[in-house]
Design an enzyme around this catalytic site. Structure first.
Site, PDB file in Angstrom:
ATOM      1  N   LYS A  11       0.824  -1.214   0.000  1.00 54.85           N
ATOM      2  CA  LYS A  11       0.000   0.000   0.000  1.00 54.85           C
ATOM      3  C   LYS A  11       0.862   1.270   0.000  1.00 54.85           C
ATOM      4  O   LYS A  11       2.070   1.211   0.262  1.00 54.85           O
ATOM      5  CB  LYS A  11      -0.926  -0.051   1.219  1.00 54.85           C
ATOM      6  CG  LYS A  11      -1.871  -1.254   1.200  1.00 54.85           C
ATOM      7  CD  LYS A  11      -2.821  -1.210   2.382  1.00 54.85           C
ATOM      8  CE  LYS A  11      -3.752  -2.407   2.378  1.00 54.85           C
ATOM      9  NZ  LYS A  11      -4.742  -2.312   3.481  1.00 54.85           N
ATOM     10  N   TYR A  51     -12.808  -1.779  -2.905  1.00 55.52           N
ATOM     11  CA  TYR A  51     -13.204  -1.820  -1.492  1.00 55.52           C
ATOM     12  C   TYR A  51     -14.716  -1.658  -1.306  1.00 55.52           C
ATOM     13  O   TYR A  51     -15.158  -1.272  -0.219  1.00 55.52           O
ATOM     14  CB  TYR A  51     -12.448  -0.743  -0.711  1.00 55.52           C
ATOM     15  CG  TYR A  51     -10.988  -1.093  -0.491  1.00 55.52           C
ATOM     16  CD1 TYR A  51     -10.621  -2.138   0.364  1.00 55.52           C
ATOM     17  CD2 TYR A  51      -9.974  -0.398  -1.138  1.00 55.52           C
ATOM     18  CE1 TYR A  51      -9.297  -2.476   0.572  1.00 55.52           C
ATOM     19  CE2 TYR A  51      -8.636  -0.733  -0.936  1.00 55.52           C
ATOM     20  CZ  TYR A  51      -8.310  -1.773  -0.090  1.00 55.52           C
ATOM     21  OH  TYR A  51      -6.996  -2.110   0.126  1.00 55.52           O
ATOM     22  N   PHE A  59     -14.949   4.343   7.680  1.00 61.16           N
ATOM     23  CA  PHE A  59     -13.596   4.642   7.183  1.00 61.16           C
ATOM     24  C   PHE A  59     -13.469   4.515   5.668  1.00 61.16           C
ATOM     25  O   PHE A  59     -12.378   4.673   5.125  1.00 61.16           O
ATOM     26  CB  PHE A  59     -12.561   3.740   7.875  1.00 61.16           C
ATOM     27  CG  PHE A  59     -12.797   2.256   7.709  1.00 61.16           C
ATOM     28  CD1 PHE A  59     -12.419   1.591   6.550  1.00 61.16           C
ATOM     29  CD2 PHE A  59     -13.391   1.523   8.730  1.00 61.16           C
ATOM     30  CE1 PHE A  59     -12.630   0.236   6.389  1.00 61.16           C
ATOM     31  CE2 PHE A  59     -13.617   0.155   8.580  1.00 61.16           C
ATOM     32  CZ  PHE A  59     -13.226  -0.485   7.401  1.00 61.16           C
ATOM     33  N   ARG A  87      -1.798 -14.548   5.022  1.00 61.09           N
ATOM     34  CA  ARG A  87      -2.404 -13.764   6.110  1.00 61.09           C
ATOM     35  C   ARG A  87      -1.625 -13.944   7.417  1.00 61.09           C
ATOM     36  O   ARG A  87      -1.516 -13.024   8.218  1.00 61.09           O
ATOM     37  CB  ARG A  87      -3.887 -14.085   6.249  1.00 61.09           C
ATOM     38  CG  ARG A  87      -4.661 -13.425   5.092  1.00 61.09           C
ATOM     39  CD  ARG A  87      -6.114 -13.760   5.085  1.00 61.09           C
ATOM     40  NE  ARG A  87      -6.902 -13.101   6.117  1.00 61.09           N
ATOM     41  CZ  ARG A  87      -7.381 -11.858   6.020  1.00 61.09           C
ATOM     42  NH1 ARG A  87      -7.115 -11.115   4.958  1.00 61.09           N
ATOM     43  NH2 ARG A  87      -8.127 -11.360   6.985  1.00 61.09           N
ATOM     44  N   THR A  93      -4.776  -6.922  11.052  1.00 54.63           N
ATOM     45  CA  THR A  93      -5.057  -5.633  10.392  1.00 54.63           C
ATOM     46  C   THR A  93      -4.448  -4.468  11.171  1.00 54.63           C
ATOM     47  O   THR A  93      -3.851  -3.565  10.591  1.00 54.63           O
ATOM     48  CB  THR A  93      -6.587  -5.423  10.295  1.00 54.63           C
ATOM     49  OG1 THR A  93      -7.151  -6.533   9.606  1.00 54.63           O
ATOM     50  CG2 THR A  93      -6.932  -4.142   9.547  1.00 54.63           C
ATOM     51  N   ARG A 104       3.167  -6.555   8.972  1.00 50.27           N
ATOM     52  CA  ARG A 104       2.504  -5.383   9.563  1.00 50.27           C
ATOM     53  C   ARG A 104       3.150  -4.977  10.888  1.00 50.27           C
ATOM     54  O   ARG A 104       3.190  -3.799  11.230  1.00 50.27           O
ATOM     55  CB  ARG A 104       1.011  -5.653   9.725  1.00 50.27           C
ATOM     56  CG  ARG A 104       0.276  -5.553   8.380  1.00 50.27           C
ATOM     57  CD  ARG A 104      -1.154  -5.967   8.518  1.00 50.27           C
ATOM     58  NE  ARG A 104      -1.946  -5.691   7.324  1.00 50.27           N
ATOM     59  CZ  ARG A 104      -3.068  -6.350   7.033  1.00 50.27           C
ATOM     60  NH1 ARG A 104      -3.508  -7.314   7.825  1.00 50.27           N
ATOM     61  NH2 ARG A 104      -3.737  -6.039   5.937  1.00 50.27           N
ATOM     62  N   ASN A 114      -1.880   0.293   6.795  1.00 49.78           N
ATOM     63  CA  ASN A 114      -1.325  -0.958   7.327  1.00 49.78           C
ATOM     64  C   ASN A 114      -0.441  -1.736   6.337  1.00 49.78           C
ATOM     65  O   ASN A 114      -0.325  -2.956   6.417  1.00 49.78           O
ATOM     66  CB  ASN A 114      -2.438  -1.837   7.904  1.00 49.78           C
ATOM     67  CG  ASN A 114      -3.434  -2.288   6.868  1.00 49.78           C
ATOM     68  OD1 ASN A 114      -3.338  -1.897   5.703  1.00 49.78           O
ATOM     69  ND2 ASN A 114      -4.385  -3.118   7.271  1.00 49.78           N
ATOM     70  N   HIS A 117      -1.950  -5.581   1.804  1.00 52.52           N
ATOM     71  CA  HIS A 117      -3.244  -6.250   1.717  1.00 52.52           C
ATOM     72  C   HIS A 117      -3.017  -7.731   1.421  1.00 52.52           C
ATOM     73  O   HIS A 117      -2.099  -8.072   0.680  1.00 52.52           O
ATOM     74  CB  HIS A 117      -4.074  -5.636   0.577  1.00 52.52           C
ATOM     75  CG  HIS A 117      -5.286  -6.438   0.207  1.00 52.52           C
ATOM     76  ND1 HIS A 117      -6.459  -6.347   0.921  1.00 52.52           N
ATOM     77  CD2 HIS A 117      -5.489  -7.365  -0.769  1.00 52.52           C
ATOM     78  CE1 HIS A 117      -7.350  -7.191   0.382  1.00 52.52           C
ATOM     79  NE2 HIS A 117      -6.783  -7.808  -0.638  1.00 52.52           N
ATOM     80  N   GLU A 128      -9.853 -10.573  -6.950  1.00 51.78           N
ATOM     81  CA  GLU A 128      -8.933  -9.433  -6.810  1.00 51.78           C
ATOM     82  C   GLU A 128      -7.788  -9.515  -7.826  1.00 51.78           C
ATOM     83  O   GLU A 128      -7.371  -8.506  -8.387  1.00 51.78           O
ATOM     84  CB  GLU A 128      -8.407  -9.384  -5.374  1.00 51.78           C
ATOM     85  CG  GLU A 128      -9.504  -9.039  -4.384  1.00 51.78           C
ATOM     86  CD  GLU A 128      -9.095  -9.193  -2.917  1.00 51.78           C
ATOM     87  OE1 GLU A 128      -7.934  -9.574  -2.641  1.00 51.78           O
ATOM     88  OE2 GLU A 128      -9.943  -8.923  -2.051  1.00 51.78           O
TER      89      GLU A 128
HETATM   90  P1  CMP Z   1      -7.295  -4.612   4.374  1.00 51.19           P
HETATM   91  O1  CMP Z   1      -7.695  -5.660   5.364  1.00 51.19           O
HETATM   92  O2  CMP Z   1      -6.237  -4.873   3.423  1.00 51.19           O
HETATM   93  O3  CMP Z   1      -8.616  -4.149   3.593  1.00 51.19           O
HETATM   94  C1  CMP Z   1      -9.574  -3.327   4.221  1.00 51.19           C
HETATM   95  C2  CMP Z   1      -8.852  -2.117   4.741  1.00 51.19           C
HETATM   96  O4  CMP Z   1      -9.630  -1.171   5.405  1.00 51.19           O
HETATM   97  C3  CMP Z   1      -7.841  -2.551   5.808  1.00 51.19           C
HETATM   98  O5  CMP Z   1      -6.837  -3.304   5.208  1.00 51.19           O
HETATM   99  C4  CMP Z   1      -7.432  -1.221   6.357  1.00 51.19           C
HETATM  100  O6  CMP Z   1      -6.503  -0.564   5.498  1.00 51.19           O
HETATM  101  C5  CMP Z   1      -8.765  -0.479   6.296  1.00 51.19           C
HETATM  102  N1  CMP Z   1      -9.380  -0.452   7.618  1.00 51.19           N
HETATM  103  C6  CMP Z   1      -9.906  -1.484   8.289  1.00 51.19           C
HETATM  104  N2  CMP Z   1     -10.380  -1.069   9.489  1.00 51.19           N
HETATM  105  C7  CMP Z   1     -10.154   0.264   9.551  1.00 51.19           C
HETATM  106  C8  CMP Z   1     -10.422   1.247  10.519  1.00 51.19           C
HETATM  107  N3  CMP Z   1     -11.048   0.939  11.671  1.00 51.19           N
HETATM  108  N4  CMP Z   1     -10.066   2.511  10.259  1.00 51.19           N
HETATM  109  C9  CMP Z   1      -9.467   2.821   9.093  1.00 51.19           C
HETATM  110  N5  CMP Z   1      -9.169   1.916   8.123  1.00 51.19           N
HETATM  111  C10 CMP Z   1      -9.518   0.647   8.356  1.00 51.19           C
END
Ligand code: CMP
Length: 139
Positions: A11, A51, A59, A87, A93, A104, A114, A117, A128
């Site tokens: 990212k 997304y 968010f 994963r 996350t 991460r 983060n 992905h 995807e």
């Molecule tokens: P990923 O799991 O790759 O895909 C969904 C994304 O949403 C996740 O990574 C984060 O980048 C984002 N995300 C998930 N939860 C939150 C949150 N509480 N606040 C902001 N971004 C979020």
């Protein structure tokens, strides 16, 4: 039954912070092979679509802005049990909850920014991967 492919994006925060090479090395050292890869940017339309499952989340707007804020690396990876093993490699996350030794834990800034992905299922890995790559770009 598990397939052997998953999809990832490094990212904008990971690229901006100079972590592209180190993250790709961790992925390769963990036994994944790269079946497709591109260094690119997402348009707002592409990020919204990618997304869209999160469209109702508070968010969502922030996520779309962030994912279009700079270049990303998109890749299809292959390894036995790819989705689950990837994963595990990337960690939770929220980096505050990510296990030691995960991507991460080392490189993510926050739950939103983060670093990386990883697809959450074989079905989504295929969707995807096809979202980002034409058949001629997948090896
Ligand atoms: P990923 O799991 O790759 O895909 C969904 C994304 O949403 C996740 O990574 C984060 O980048 C984002 N995300 C998930 N939860 C939150 C949150 N509480 N606040 C902001 N971004 C979020």
């Amino acid at each position: 039954m598990a397939t052997n492919r998953t999809f990832t994006m490094l990212k904008p925060d990971a690229i901006e912070n100079g972590h592209m090479g180190k993250i790709l090395d961790m992925i390769i050292q963990a036994g994944f092979t790269i079946k497709a890869m591109k260094y690119t940017t997402l348009s707002t339309e592409q990020a919204k679509k990618f997304y869209e499952v999160h469209a109702e989340r508070p968010f969502y707007g922030e996520l779309v802005d962030y994912m279009t804020s700079g270049p990303i690396v998109a890749a299809i990876l292959e390894k036995e049990n790819a989705v689950a093993d990837f994963r595990t490699l990337i960690g939770a996350t929220d980096p505050a909850e990510a296990a030691e030794g995960t991507i991460r834990k080392y490189y993510a800034e926050s739950k939103g920014r983060n670093a990386v992905h990883g697809s959450d299922s074989d079905e989504n890995a295929e969707i995807e991967g096809k979202f980002h790559f034409a058949a001629s770009e997948i090896f």
